[in-house]
Design a protein around this motif. Structure first.
Motif, mmCIF file in Angstrom:
data_model
loop_
_atom_site.group_PDB
_atom_site.id
_atom_site.type_symbol
_atom_site.label_atom_id
_atom_site.label_comp_id
_atom_site.label_asym_id
_atom_site.label_seq_id
_atom_site.Cartn_x
_atom_site.Cartn_y
_atom_site.Cartn_z
ATOM 1 N N LEU A 32 1.620 -4.793 6.428
ATOM 2 C CA LEU A 32 3.055 -4.540 6.573
ATOM 3 C C LEU A 32 3.769 -5.441 5.572
ATOM 4 N N VAL A 33 4.635 -4.850 4.774
ATOM 5 C CA VAL A 33 5.342 -5.600 3.739
ATOM 6 C C VAL A 33 6.837 -5.466 3.978
ATOM 7 N N ASN A 34 7.520 -6.591 4.090
ATOM 8 C CA ASN A 34 8.979 -6.567 4.191
ATOM 9 C C ASN A 34 9.575 -6.089 2.877
ATOM 10 N N ARG A 35 10.699 -5.406 2.962
ATOM 11 C CA ARG A 35 11.404 -4.935 1.766
ATOM 12 C C ARG A 35 11.745 -6.102 0.852
ATOM 13 N N LEU A 64 5.836 -0.234 4.353
ATOM 14 C CA LEU A 64 7.022 -1.024 4.057
ATOM 15 C C LEU A 64 7.877 -1.113 5.314
ATOM 16 N N VAL A 65 8.340 -2.304 5.615
ATOM 17 C CA VAL A 65 9.229 -2.517 6.757
ATOM 18 C C VAL A 65 10.652 -2.603 6.221
ATOM 19 N N THR A 66 11.406 -1.529 6.433
ATOM 20 C CA THR A 66 12.795 -1.464 5.991
ATOM 21 C C THR A 66 13.504 -0.351 6.736
ATOM 22 N N ASN A 67 14.789 -0.512 6.931
ATOM 23 C CA ASN A 67 15.600 0.508 7.580
ATOM 24 C C ASN A 67 16.115 1.557 6.604
ATOM 25 N N TYR A 68 15.926 1.347 5.319
ATOM 26 C CA TYR A 68 16.505 2.219 4.301
ATOM 27 C C TYR A 68 15.531 3.318 3.878
ATOM 28 N N GLU A 69 15.924 4.554 4.116
ATOM 29 C CA GLU A 69 15.066 5.702 3.821
ATOM 30 C C GLU A 69 14.687 5.778 2.343
ATOM 31 N N GLU A 70 15.616 5.449 1.450
ATOM 32 C CA GLU A 70 15.296 5.525 0.024
ATOM 33 C C GLU A 70 14.202 4.532 -0.366
ATOM 34 N N HIS A 71 14.161 3.381 0.293
ATOM 35 C CA HIS A 71 13.104 2.404 0.020
ATOM 36 C C HIS A 71 11.778 2.865 0.620
ATOM 37 N N GLY A 79 2.205 4.877 -3.071
ATOM 38 C CA GLY A 79 0.938 4.894 -2.338
ATOM 39 C C GLY A 79 0.955 4.360 -0.930
ATOM 40 N N ALA A 80 2.095 3.901 -0.441
ATOM 41 C CA ALA A 80 2.170 3.386 0.929
ATOM 42 C C ALA A 80 2.219 4.528 1.937
ATOM 43 N N VAL A 81 1.929 4.198 3.180
ATOM 44 C CA VAL A 81 2.113 5.109 4.309
ATOM 45 C C VAL A 81 3.565 4.929 4.756
ATOM 46 N N ALA A 82 4.216 5.991 5.208
ATOM 47 C CA ALA A 82 5.597 5.865 5.686
ATOM 48 C C ALA A 82 5.681 4.782 6.755
ATOM 49 N N GLY A 83 6.626 3.860 6.580
ATOM 50 C CA GLY A 83 6.764 2.726 7.479
ATOM 51 C C GLY A 83 7.906 2.891 8.459
ATOM 52 N N PHE A 84 8.515 1.775 8.832
ATOM 53 C CA PHE A 84 9.546 1.747 9.865
ATOM 54 C C PHE A 84 10.484 0.581 9.607
ATOM 55 N N GLY A 85 11.608 0.570 10.313
ATOM 56 C CA GLY A 85 12.574 -0.512 10.187
ATOM 57 C C GLY A 85 12.266 -1.653 11.148
ATOM 58 N N LYS A 86 12.748 -2.834 10.838
ATOM 59 C CA LYS A 86 12.486 -4.016 11.668
ATOM 60 C C LYS A 86 12.935 -3.833 13.107
#
Length: 103
Positions: A32-35, A64-71, A79-86
């Motif tokens: 898990l990587v923070n934005r 990626l851990v972020t609330n922003y859909e564009e990120h 290459g990441a798997v779709a993540g989620f917001g904090k």
């Protein structure tokens, strides 16, 4: 190390080099990587690019851990798997997203 909802051990690294070194030791099921990284506020997408461009590490799932859909879209594009917001960490949808990887 912290015990998680999935009975997984959570380890924290602070930058790309430290993350890559830890991944090379093996035994990591998900990254898990923070934005924005806490230590120097650098771009988490750079860490994802480093992982995914390394032949030895490219198969490790990364989110990626972020609330922003564009990120999120940018992370998936490299290459990441779709993540989620904090704020969504304890949501049932997030648990469903993590279940196939962490079981």
């Amino acid at each position: 190390m912290i015990q998680s909802h999935f009975d997984a051990v959570v380890e924290q690294t602070h930058d790309g080099a430290e993350t890559l070194a830890r991944l090379r030791k093996g035994g990591v099921d998900l990254v898990l990587v923070n934005r924005k990284l806490d230590r120097d506020y650098s771009d988490g997408l750079d860490v994802i690019r480093q992982i995914k461009s390394d032949d030895q590490l490219s198969d490790v799932p990364v989110m990626l851990v972020t609330n922003y859909e564009e990120h999120q879209q940018a992370a998936v594009a490299v290459g990441a798997v779709a993540g989620f917001g904090k704020l969504a960490l304890s949501d049932p949808q997030t648990h469903a997203l993590l279940e196939p990887i962490l079981g």
